[in-house]
Design a protein around this motif. Sequence first.
Motif, PDB file in Angstrom:
ATOM      1  N   GLY A  63     -32.659  23.671  36.621  1.00 26.23           N
ATOM      2  CA  GLY A  63     -32.637  22.951  37.879  1.00 26.23           C
ATOM      3  C   GLY A  63     -33.109  23.825  38.580  1.00 26.23           C
ATOM      4  O   GLY A  63     -32.863  24.967  38.566  1.00 26.23           O
ATOM      5  N   VAL A  64     -34.065  23.225  39.634  1.00 28.11           N
ATOM      6  CA  VAL A  64     -34.736  24.315  40.704  1.00 28.11           C
ATOM      7  C   VAL A  64     -34.369  23.627  42.051  1.00 28.11           C
ATOM      8  O   VAL A  64     -34.910  22.235  42.090  1.00 28.11           O
ATOM      9  CB  VAL A  64     -36.379  24.256  40.157  1.00 28.11           C
ATOM     10  CG1 VAL A  64     -37.064  25.096  41.515  1.00 28.11           C
ATOM     11  CG2 VAL A  64     -36.759  24.953  38.826  1.00 28.11           C
ATOM     12  N   ASP A  65     -34.045  24.191  42.811  1.00 32.41           N
ATOM     13  CA  ASP A  65     -33.429  23.567  44.321  1.00 32.41           C
ATOM     14  C   ASP A  65     -34.227  24.295  45.332  1.00 32.41           C
ATOM     15  O   ASP A  65     -34.336  25.922  45.680  1.00 32.41           O
ATOM     16  CB  ASP A  65     -32.034  23.927  44.331  1.00 32.41           C
ATOM     17  CG  ASP A  65     -31.415  23.712  45.724  1.00 32.41           C
ATOM     18  OD1 ASP A  65     -32.114  22.840  46.530  1.00 32.41           O
ATOM     19  OD2 ASP A  65     -30.705  24.495  46.037  1.00 32.41           O
ATOM     20  N   VAL A  66     -35.222  23.798  45.926  1.00 28.28           N
ATOM     21  CA  VAL A  66     -35.936  24.093  47.172  1.00 28.28           C
ATOM     22  C   VAL A  66     -35.289  23.930  48.402  1.00 28.28           C
ATOM     23  O   VAL A  66     -35.518  22.999  48.933  1.00 28.28           O
ATOM     24  CB  VAL A  66     -37.591  23.982  47.047  1.00 28.28           C
ATOM     25  CG1 VAL A  66     -38.278  24.501  48.155  1.00 28.28           C
ATOM     26  CG2 VAL A  66     -38.021  24.238  45.814  1.00 28.28           C
ATOM     27  N   GLY A  67     -34.639  24.936  49.056  1.00 24.59           N
ATOM     28  CA  GLY A  67     -34.100  24.698  50.256  1.00 24.59           C
ATOM     29  C   GLY A  67     -34.806  25.130  51.449  1.00 24.59           C
ATOM     30  O   GLY A  67     -36.262  25.477  51.015  1.00 24.59           O
ATOM     31  N   THR A  68     -34.355  25.243  52.673  1.00 22.62           N
ATOM     32  CA  THR A  68     -35.379  25.646  53.790  1.00 22.62           C
ATOM     33  C   THR A  68     -35.812  27.057  53.871  1.00 22.62           C
ATOM     34  O   THR A  68     -36.923  27.423  53.988  1.00 22.62           O
ATOM     35  CB  THR A  68     -34.576  25.318  55.039  1.00 22.62           C
ATOM     36  OG1 THR A  68     -34.162  23.909  55.141  1.00 22.62           O
ATOM     37  CG2 THR A  68     -35.183  25.622  56.381  1.00 22.62           C
ATOM     38  N   GLY A  69     -34.698  27.739  53.430  1.00 24.50           N
ATOM     39  CA  GLY A  69     -35.036  29.206  53.423  1.00 24.50           C
ATOM     40  C   GLY A  69     -35.334  29.882  52.154  1.00 24.50           C
ATOM     41  O   GLY A  69     -35.859  31.001  51.900  1.00 24.50           O
ATOM     42  N   SER A  70     -34.787  29.462  51.241  1.00 30.88           N
ATOM     43  CA  SER A  70     -35.064  29.965  49.598  1.00 30.88           C
ATOM     44  C   SER A  70     -35.021  28.953  48.509  1.00 30.88           C
ATOM     45  O   SER A  70     -34.907  27.708  48.806  1.00 30.88           O
ATOM     46  CB  SER A  70     -33.976  30.854  49.299  1.00 30.88           C
ATOM     47  OG  SER A  70     -32.613  30.378  49.238  1.00 30.88           O
TER      48      SER A  70
END
Length: 520
Positions: free
Chosen positions: A14-21
């Motif tokens: 799973g890859v999670d792209v948040g706002t900061g990282s």
Amino acid sequence: MSGGEQKPERYYVGVDVGTGSVRAALVDQSGVLLAFADQPIKKWEPQFNHHEQSSEDIWAACCVVTKKVVQGIDLNQIRGLGFDATCSLVVLDKQFRPLPVNHEEDSHRNVIMWLDHRAVSQVNRINETKHSVLQYVGGVMSVEMQAPKLLWLKENLRETCWDKAGHFFDLPDFLSWKATGVTARSLCSLVCKWTYSAERGWDDSFWKMIGLEDFVADNYSKIGNQVLPPGASLGNGLTPEAARDLGLLPGIAVAASLIDAHAGGLGVIGADVKGHGLVCEGQPVTSRLAVICGTSSCHMGISKDPIFVPGVWGPYFSAMVPGFWLNEGGQSVTGKLIDHMVEGHAAFPELQVKATARCQSVYAYLNSHLDLIKKAQPVGFLTVDLHVWPDFHGNRSPLADLTLKGMVTGLKLSQDLDDLAILYLATVQAIALGTRFIIEAMEAAGHSISTLFLCGGLSKNPLFVQMHADITGMPVVLSQEVESVLVGAAILGACASGDFASVQVCEDQGLKDSKKYKDK
Ligand SMILES: Nc1ncnc2c1ncn2[C@@H]1O[C@H](COP(=O)(O)OP(=O)(O)O)[C@@H](O)[C@H]1O
Ligand SMILES: O=C(CO)[C@H](O)[C@H](O)COP(=O)(O)O
């Protein structure tokens, strides 16, 4: 995802792209997270309320974290890959090269971030149309959605961007395209941020009415005319080029993606809470509210029938849990607001020195400092004469007014560490009160919510969690696996691999086996 009759050695990324990282996780078929990695991503604010990123920088970060989490694993055992990301707008030309979204013509910065508020004039005009699609975004379109941003590009960067553009992607869809070469869009992104209807498709009259008839003329090829449910398998899976980038094998199943908040919601909302004496045990899943709290907080409530909540986004059909309607309340900056208040205070350098000396984060230090200064009274009472109105970046829900500003009342002339700690507490309380305000609006419209399920970076802060429980009067459930958003992304990969029939099957089986909950 559950062991069941499956072999134990099947893994999902799973890859999670948040706002900061960007974060990645390797998850097994029981839903247990085996490896985790994160990597910061770049952000630019070239002028106030303009927030930009680079899709190349984000993809590079996805590659770094994925390579890290699969180290030492037999790549043949990795069955599926799922992405979630913030709902930022990615612009590419007809050859899929980045196009500038700024006056400086810096094509590296080709992403208008979700929290960008440049398109206020455009969204006001869109809302003046009173078009029927607006009923499905809480009655008022947000400047954070894609239609106003697209109109801004057409009106402001006609030659350098708009005329050259071949593809406008929501960031989660950009990632799945980059991995597979398939331009199909996720139903989640299109329904929640682009006015697409799961039942009726695109509404030509809306795009014509707001001045973006260009999309109708080319049959929506630039914004998506093939739409798949989250978790659907894309094309032939990972392309050889993307496989090289990510350190995986070509052909691995890649899923149609989710917005980050929706991945978090999927990761927690179906949790098995048996045996914890929680009020929601034995109640339908519609009594639960998933709150995904990172840079922003998103409040995800589902229902069997559509519920129209003024100022709360939705109702969106099948955008998070298939077959259910979703309402999405939100606070545009929460983690970012707490960071802003703490880091901008005169006593912040002193806080940093003291926290470092104790090998603690500034938030752990502040929490223990509040415990010291509260003496015999409950910590919440420290703010009887200091109050924060938290809409520093506008109010997403339920007032749906992103022009609102923040406010602090009760300031004194001193600015010592006690003052900083109390201001921090007042900010956390204000955010929790905002959640209560959203819940009240949802309940007034027909939701019946009894329990909160928190995940995201802020759910690691015990004070934030406790204030949400105290102020809403509801039990707050945390999953044992703190990276629930990543579990949601991995569920997508598991579903795309065919090992599980649907995201609900992954959810029902895996979360039962792998998670325990605590009631604050
Ligand atoms: N252990 C922690 N204690 C307190 N706050 C935390 C902790 N970890 C993260 N946060 C806060 O959570 C926010 C970021 O959450 P995250 O889910 O990483 O954001 P995003 O997905 O938007 O990149 C920041 O404001 C950060 O200060
Ligand atoms: O609009 C949203 C979801 O619909 C989110 O606020 C946005 O995607 C940013 O998420 P995060 O706070 O995790 O960075």
